[in-house]
Design a protein around this motif. Structure first.
Motif, PDB file in Angstrom:
ATOM      1  N   SER A   5       0.868  -1.352   0.038  1.00 43.32           N
ATOM      2  CA  SER A   5      -0.047   0.010   0.001  1.00 43.32           C
ATOM      3  C   SER A   5       0.637   1.161  -0.040  1.00 43.32           C
ATOM      4  O   SER A   5       0.330   2.318   0.500  1.00 43.32           O
ATOM      5  N   TRP A   6       1.932   1.144  -0.331  1.00 47.58           N
ATOM      6  CA  TRP A   6       2.704   2.549  -0.470  1.00 47.58           C
ATOM      7  C   TRP A   6       2.254   3.240  -1.193  1.00 47.58           C
ATOM      8  O   TRP A   6       1.972   2.858  -2.329  1.00 47.58           O
ATOM      9  N   GLY A   7       2.360   4.586  -1.213  1.00 47.26           N
ATOM     10  CA  GLY A   7       1.751   5.872  -2.068  1.00 47.26           C
ATOM     11  C   GLY A   7       0.218   5.739  -1.981  1.00 47.26           C
ATOM     12  O   GLY A   7      -0.205   6.757  -2.664  1.00 47.26           O
ATOM     13  N   ILE A   8      -0.510   4.924  -1.195  1.00 49.45           N
ATOM     14  CA  ILE A   8      -1.765   5.137  -0.960  1.00 49.45           C
ATOM     15  C   ILE A   8      -2.356   5.518   0.469  1.00 49.45           C
ATOM     16  O   ILE A   8      -1.737   4.992   1.299  1.00 49.45           O
ATOM     17  N   VAL A   9      -2.876   6.550   0.514  1.00 46.11           N
ATOM     18  CA  VAL A   9      -3.389   7.155   1.719  1.00 46.11           C
ATOM     19  C   VAL A   9      -4.917   7.311   1.875  1.00 46.11           C
ATOM     20  O   VAL A   9      -5.512   7.577   1.013  1.00 46.11           O
ATOM     21  N   MET A  10      -5.489   6.509   2.666  1.00 40.87           N
ATOM     22  CA  MET A  10      -6.959   6.564   2.829  1.00 40.87           C
ATOM     23  C   MET A  10      -7.362   7.432   4.168  1.00 40.87           C
ATOM     24  O   MET A  10      -6.557   7.510   5.043  1.00 40.87           O
ATOM     25  N   TYR A  11      -8.305   8.522   3.932  1.00 43.23           N
ATOM     26  CA  TYR A  11      -8.874   9.132   4.715  1.00 43.23           C
ATOM     27  C   TYR A  11     -10.198   8.989   5.036  1.00 43.23           C
ATOM     28  O   TYR A  11     -10.955   8.494   4.117  1.00 43.23           O
ATOM     29  N   SER A  12     -10.385   8.931   6.128  1.00 41.02           N
ATOM     30  CA  SER A  12     -11.938   8.856   6.696  1.00 41.02           C
ATOM     31  C   SER A  12     -12.710  10.447   6.664  1.00 41.02           C
ATOM     32  O   SER A  12     -12.059  11.245   7.582  1.00 41.02           O
ATOM     33  N   LEU A  13     -13.563  10.557   5.961  1.00 41.46           N
ATOM     34  CA  LEU A  13     -13.981  11.934   5.854  1.00 41.46           C
ATOM     35  C   LEU A  13     -15.446  12.160   6.759  1.00 41.46           C
ATOM     36  O   LEU A  13     -16.128  11.283   6.866  1.00 41.46           O
ATOM     37  N   THR A  14     -15.656  13.229   7.452  1.00 44.07           N
ATOM     38  CA  THR A  14     -16.747  13.437   8.158  1.00 44.07           C
ATOM     39  C   THR A  14     -17.809  13.668   7.248  1.00 44.07           C
ATOM     40  O   THR A  14     -17.552  14.067   5.938  1.00 44.07           O
ATOM     41  N   GLU A  15     -19.077  13.668   7.762  1.00 42.91           N
ATOM     42  CA  GLU A  15     -20.242  13.881   6.815  1.00 42.91           C
ATOM     43  C   GLU A  15     -20.248  15.331   6.340  1.00 42.91           C
ATOM     44  O   GLU A  15     -20.267  15.849   5.221  1.00 42.91           O
ATOM     45  N   ASP A  16     -19.779  16.370   7.137  1.00 47.16           N
ATOM     46  CA  ASP A  16     -19.739  17.850   6.770  1.00 47.16           C
ATOM     47  C   ASP A  16     -18.675  17.825   5.678  1.00 47.16           C
ATOM     48  O   ASP A  16     -18.688  18.870   4.944  1.00 47.16           O
ATOM     49  N   TYR A  18     -17.507  15.797   3.882  1.00 45.92           N
ATOM     50  CA  TYR A  18     -17.824  15.270   2.457  1.00 45.92           C
ATOM     51  C   TYR A  18     -18.989  16.051   1.776  1.00 45.92           C
ATOM     52  O   TYR A  18     -18.676  16.484   0.485  1.00 45.92           O
ATOM     53  N   ASP A  19     -19.938  16.603   2.495  1.00 48.32           N
ATOM     54  CA  ASP A  19     -20.855  17.609   1.916  1.00 48.32           C
ATOM     55  C   ASP A  19     -20.032  18.756   1.311  1.00 48.32           C
ATOM     56  O   ASP A  19     -20.598  19.403   0.217  1.00 48.32           O
ATOM     57  N   TYR A  20     -19.158  19.344   2.121  1.00 53.36           N
ATOM     58  CA  TYR A  20     -18.316  20.386   1.803  1.00 53.36           C
ATOM     59  C   TYR A  20     -17.721  20.124   0.362  1.00 53.36           C
ATOM     60  O   TYR A  20     -17.846  21.063  -0.843  1.00 53.36           O
ATOM     61  N   LEU A  21     -16.878  19.462   0.270  1.00 50.78           N
ATOM     62  CA  LEU A  21     -16.075  18.878  -0.921  1.00 50.78           C
ATOM     63  C   LEU A  21     -17.007  18.403  -1.971  1.00 50.78           C
ATOM     64  O   LEU A  21     -16.798  18.854  -3.280  1.00 50.78           O
ATOM     65  N   GLU A  22     -18.234  17.887  -1.708  1.00 46.93           N
ATOM     66  CA  GLU A  22     -19.302  17.517  -2.858  1.00 46.93           C
ATOM     67  C   GLU A  22     -19.751  18.897  -3.429  1.00 46.93           C
ATOM     68  O   GLU A  22     -19.892  18.964  -4.797  1.00 46.93           O
ATOM     69  N   LYS A  23     -20.106  19.845  -2.823  1.00 49.47           N
ATOM     70  CA  LYS A  23     -20.570  21.355  -3.442  1.00 49.47           C
ATOM     71  C   LYS A  23     -19.643  21.781  -4.266  1.00 49.47           C
ATOM     72  O   LYS A  23     -19.719  22.057  -5.195  1.00 49.47           O
ATOM     73  N   ILE A  24     -18.185  21.781  -3.983  1.00 51.72           N
ATOM     74  CA  ILE A  24     -17.240  22.266  -4.621  1.00 51.72           C
ATOM     75  C   ILE A  24     -16.952  21.443  -5.988  1.00 51.72           C
ATOM     76  O   ILE A  24     -16.947  22.135  -6.979  1.00 51.72           O
ATOM     77  N   LEU A  25     -17.105  20.257  -6.055  1.00 53.90           N
ATOM     78  CA  LEU A  25     -17.056  19.519  -7.067  1.00 53.90           C
ATOM     79  C   LEU A  25     -18.158  19.706  -8.304  1.00 53.90           C
ATOM     80  O   LEU A  25     -18.250  19.743  -9.214  1.00 53.90           O
ATOM     81  N   ILE A  26     -19.383  19.880  -7.583  1.00 50.89           N
ATOM     82  CA  ILE A  26     -20.711  19.963  -8.459  1.00 50.89           C
ATOM     83  C   ILE A  26     -20.559  21.326  -8.909  1.00 50.89           C
ATOM     84  O   ILE A  26     -20.774  21.702 -10.180  1.00 50.89           O
TER      85      ILE A  26
END
Length: 178
Positions: A5-16, A18-26
């Motif tokens: 798994s070198w080079g892979i970083v997993m993040y756990s996002l809170t729902e808030d 995630y909602d914020y980032l989803e608005k930016i993507l939309i």
């Protein structure tokens, strides 16, 4: 350590978050960008708009909203660029946008968004146009793969006078690039 798994970083996002980032993507997906990847020329016009001549048409950037309007060649109707491959762009004294393409000269009236076309059939030596300038009289000088042409638009847009120059007139060659 797990070397798979070198080079892979997993993040756990809170729902808030995630909602914020989803608005930016939309919002990003609904934004219009320049169509072309290769910008050949940028100009600032009299209304403070930025125009880009690209390998995929021309683009206008609104100075207030930064909204982008793209103009390309299309097969339906006649109101489009004659070619997506744009080599040069200039504004004349009447705020018209002139576009030199690999398939002729296009005039865009920004008030009506209508294109007019000039090419070999109108008296240019070729449709393969490389560069364009406006002189102090308001006339156009167009460099091509077959010499230089003066287009006297000061006498009228509907029937401009076209004067072609080449090596027989003392030019050093035929190809005139920006």
């Amino acid at each position: 350590e797990d070397t798979l798994s070198w080079g892979i970083v997993m993040y756990s996002l809170t729902e808030d978050v995630y909602d914020y980032l989803e608005k930016i993507l939309i919002q990003d997906n609904s934004t219009t960008y320049l169509d072309g990847q290769v910008i050949r020329k940028l100009i600032l016009t009299s209304d403070n708009s930025i125009w880009a001549a690209t390998n995929l048409g021309i683009s206008r950037i609104d100075p207030k909203t930064f909204a982008v309007t793209n103009y390309r060649k299309h097969d339906f109707g006649t109101n489009s660029l004659s070619s997506d491959l744009v080599n040069d762009i200039v504004e004349d004294m009447n705020s018209n946008i002139w576009v030199a393409t690999e398939d002729g000269l296009n005039k865009l009236d920004p008030q009506t968004d209508e294109f007019k076309f000039l090419g070999e059939k109108n008296g240019l030596p070729t449709n393969n146009l490389k560069s364009i300038q406006v002189d102090n009289s308001g006339d156009l000088w167009v460099g091509s793969s077959n010499g230089v042409s003066k287009i006297e638009i000061s006498v009228g847009y509907n029937n401009p006078i076209i004067i072609n120059y080449d090596v027989k007139d003392g030019l050093q060659g035929y190809d005139f690039i920006p």
